[in-house]
Design an enzyme around this catalytic site. Structure first.
Site, PDB file in Angstrom:
ATOM      1  N   ASP A 216     -27.019  -2.505  -0.690  1.00  0.00           N
ATOM      2  CA  ASP A 216     -27.629  -2.415  -2.274  1.00  0.00           C
ATOM      3  C   ASP A 216     -28.307  -3.617  -2.414  1.00  0.00           C
ATOM      4  O   ASP A 216     -27.724  -4.749  -2.073  1.00  0.00           O
ATOM      5  CB  ASP A 216     -26.655  -2.002  -3.076  1.00  0.00           C
ATOM      6  CG  ASP A 216     -26.794  -1.745  -4.415  1.00  0.00           C
ATOM      7  OD1 ASP A 216     -27.959  -0.985  -4.479  1.00  0.00           O
ATOM      8  OD2 ASP A 216     -26.452  -2.149  -5.356  1.00  0.00           O
ATOM      9  N   GLU A 263     -31.949  -1.407   0.353  1.00  0.00           N
ATOM     10  CA  GLU A 263     -32.376  -0.856  -0.872  1.00  0.00           C
ATOM     11  C   GLU A 263     -33.487  -1.842  -1.640  1.00  0.00           C
ATOM     12  O   GLU A 263     -32.713  -2.813  -2.104  1.00  0.00           O
ATOM     13  CB  GLU A 263     -31.051  -0.571  -1.656  1.00  0.00           C
ATOM     14  CG  GLU A 263     -31.230   0.156  -3.238  1.00  0.00           C
ATOM     15  CD  GLU A 263     -31.796  -0.848  -4.170  1.00  0.00           C
ATOM     16  OE1 GLU A 263     -32.848  -0.796  -4.625  1.00  0.00           O
ATOM     17  OE2 GLU A 263     -30.824  -1.687  -4.538  1.00  0.00           O
ATOM     18  N   ASP A 316     -29.463   7.874  -8.996  1.00  0.00           N
ATOM     19  CA  ASP A 316     -29.980   7.328 -10.070  1.00  0.00           C
ATOM     20  C   ASP A 316     -30.879   8.075 -11.102  1.00  0.00           C
ATOM     21  O   ASP A 316     -31.495   7.834 -12.216  1.00  0.00           O
ATOM     22  CB  ASP A 316     -30.274   5.877 -10.126  1.00  0.00           C
ATOM     23  CG  ASP A 316     -29.047   4.981 -10.230  1.00  0.00           C
ATOM     24  OD1 ASP A 316     -27.919   5.339 -10.599  1.00  0.00           O
ATOM     25  OD2 ASP A 316     -29.012   3.856  -9.478  1.00  0.00           O
TER      26      ASP A 316
END
Length: 399
Positions: A216, A263, A316
């Protein structure tokens, strides 16, 4: 009462109650009087097997078990509010706590042993059936965490353990004051001196659980937004340099070739792009980000190289069936033209088809898009609380 929703708060409380009861009975089964010589031998073997499993837990996991037991004893408070000897890890205080709270510490160790045994069975089953498991690794840890408590030297903390600087994002079109995440910032110079030992342990443990790791906030390894620890918004932060390629070069040396997804969503500077290229990790492409009629987007599939992972949407995002109705009339018209469909209801299937036809080496499709579930199936609405992370796929949905 709603089979299409999961109440994780209720599950958390009821599960712990049952686990504690099971742990109590487990301990009694190991220490109770034997009914026969055969039973005594079996219990001895069971106890030895369990103690070996606890000893095999990662040292950081055992620190976590101690941290959780102390947190319970301190009424659930953040470690920053614990009594000073425990907060500052006084060796005598920790020794005394281990002696007086052995059963409580063992409860957390027991749950870890159970988890690893059950996860191994699941992962072995997946591997045997050709299923690859992708895991997720956050770049930061929580301010109230076993990591910050056990290894304050790894983070920019003051003498009391409070963060001198915390993570976040600068102000942008979505937030005038930026995003204040509150995670403690790493002392990257110290990590480098240790050969990134803590990070190597963290990565190794993650790869023991999964086949592919999505890392991430990849851009934070190039540069990150650091905010003064006492600030209440992220406005007064500054960009600081991260570890860059050194971390991933060490990872290659220590752990060998590992499968990673970077990411890399959001605004990427040239240096972030160079870092991504140098690592060789595939970045992420999200189709829902592609259809802006005002400009040519990098997320349009005809711009992809092979080294990327394409998603119709992520956790998301809205589901594709819900996202259609969020678009402006011009953007929706552009999406239909690009996807070669004439009706809104055909867009989810066309998005999946377009992703699969792209040159990307990997494609990830959320189950909600396969099932053409609307907005009610959205997993997460960033920066909100309430119904996030509650959608549950029902068997009847798939028939």
């Amino acid at each position: 009462g709603d089979p299409g929703r999961i109440d994780y708060g209720r599950i958390y409380e009821s599960r712990e109650m049952l686990l504690r009861r099971a742990h109590k009975r487990f301990r009694e089964s190991l220490s109770g009087a034997a009914l026969s010589e055969t039973e005594a031998v079996r219990k001895t073997k069971d106890k030895a097997s369990y103690e070996a499993a606890v000893a095999a837990l990662h040292p950081e996991t055992r620190e976590y078990c101690l941290y959780r037991a102390i947190k319970d004893a301190e009424g659930g408070k953040s470690y920053l509010s614990w009594s000073e000897p425990l907060r500052k890890r006084d060796s005598a205080a920790l020794h005394d706590f281990r002696k007086t709270h052995e059963a409580e510490i063992d409860f957390y160790a027991w749950t870890q042993v159970l988890f690893h045994e059950q996860w191994k069975r699941l992962k072995d089953y997946a591997t045997a059936h050709g299923i690859t498991i992708i895991g997720d690794l956050p770049i930061y840890v929580a301010p109230d965490s076993a990591d910050a408590w056990a290894h304050p030297e790894l983070f920019q903390l003051d003498a009391e353990g409070k963060p001198e600087a915390v993570a976040g994002c600068p102000p942008d079109a979505f937030s005038a004051t930026g995003q204040l995440w509150g995670n403690p910032i790493y002392r990257w110079d110290y990590h480098k001196k240790t050969g990134f030992a803590w990070w190597m342990n963290r990565l190794r443990a993650a790869f023991d659980l999964v086949d592919v790791l999505r890392i991430d906030h990849f851009r934070g390894f190039d540069s990150f937004w650091a905010v003064p620890g006492k600030d209440e918004t992220a406005m007064n932060g500054e960009w600081r340099k991260g570890p860059g390629f050194d971390l991933f070069e060490t990872m290659q040396e220590k752990l060998g070739d590992r499968k990673v997804i970077a990411e890399d969503l959001g605004y990427l500077t040239p240096s972030v792009k160079r870092l991504l290229k140098k690592t060789g990790f595939p970045g992420m492409k999200v189709l829902q980000f592609a259809f802006d009629s005002r400009e040519e987007s990098d997320y349009l599939p005809h711009h992809y190289g092979t080294s990327c992972v394409v998603y119709t949407g992520t956790h998301d995002n809205n589901t594709t069936a819900g996202w259609i109705h969020e678009l402006s009339a011009r953007d929706r018209k552009f999406a239909k033209e690009y996807l070669n469909v004439s009706q809104n209801k055909k867009i989810p299937d066309a998005m999946i088809r377009t992703a699969l036809m792209s040159v990307a080496e990997t494609v990830v499709i959320p189950m909600q898009d396969y099932l053409e579930v609307g907005e009610e199936g959205r997993i997460n609405m960033p920066s909100t609380v309430g119904r996030n992370w509650t959608w549950r796929m029902q068997e009847s949905t798939c028939t």
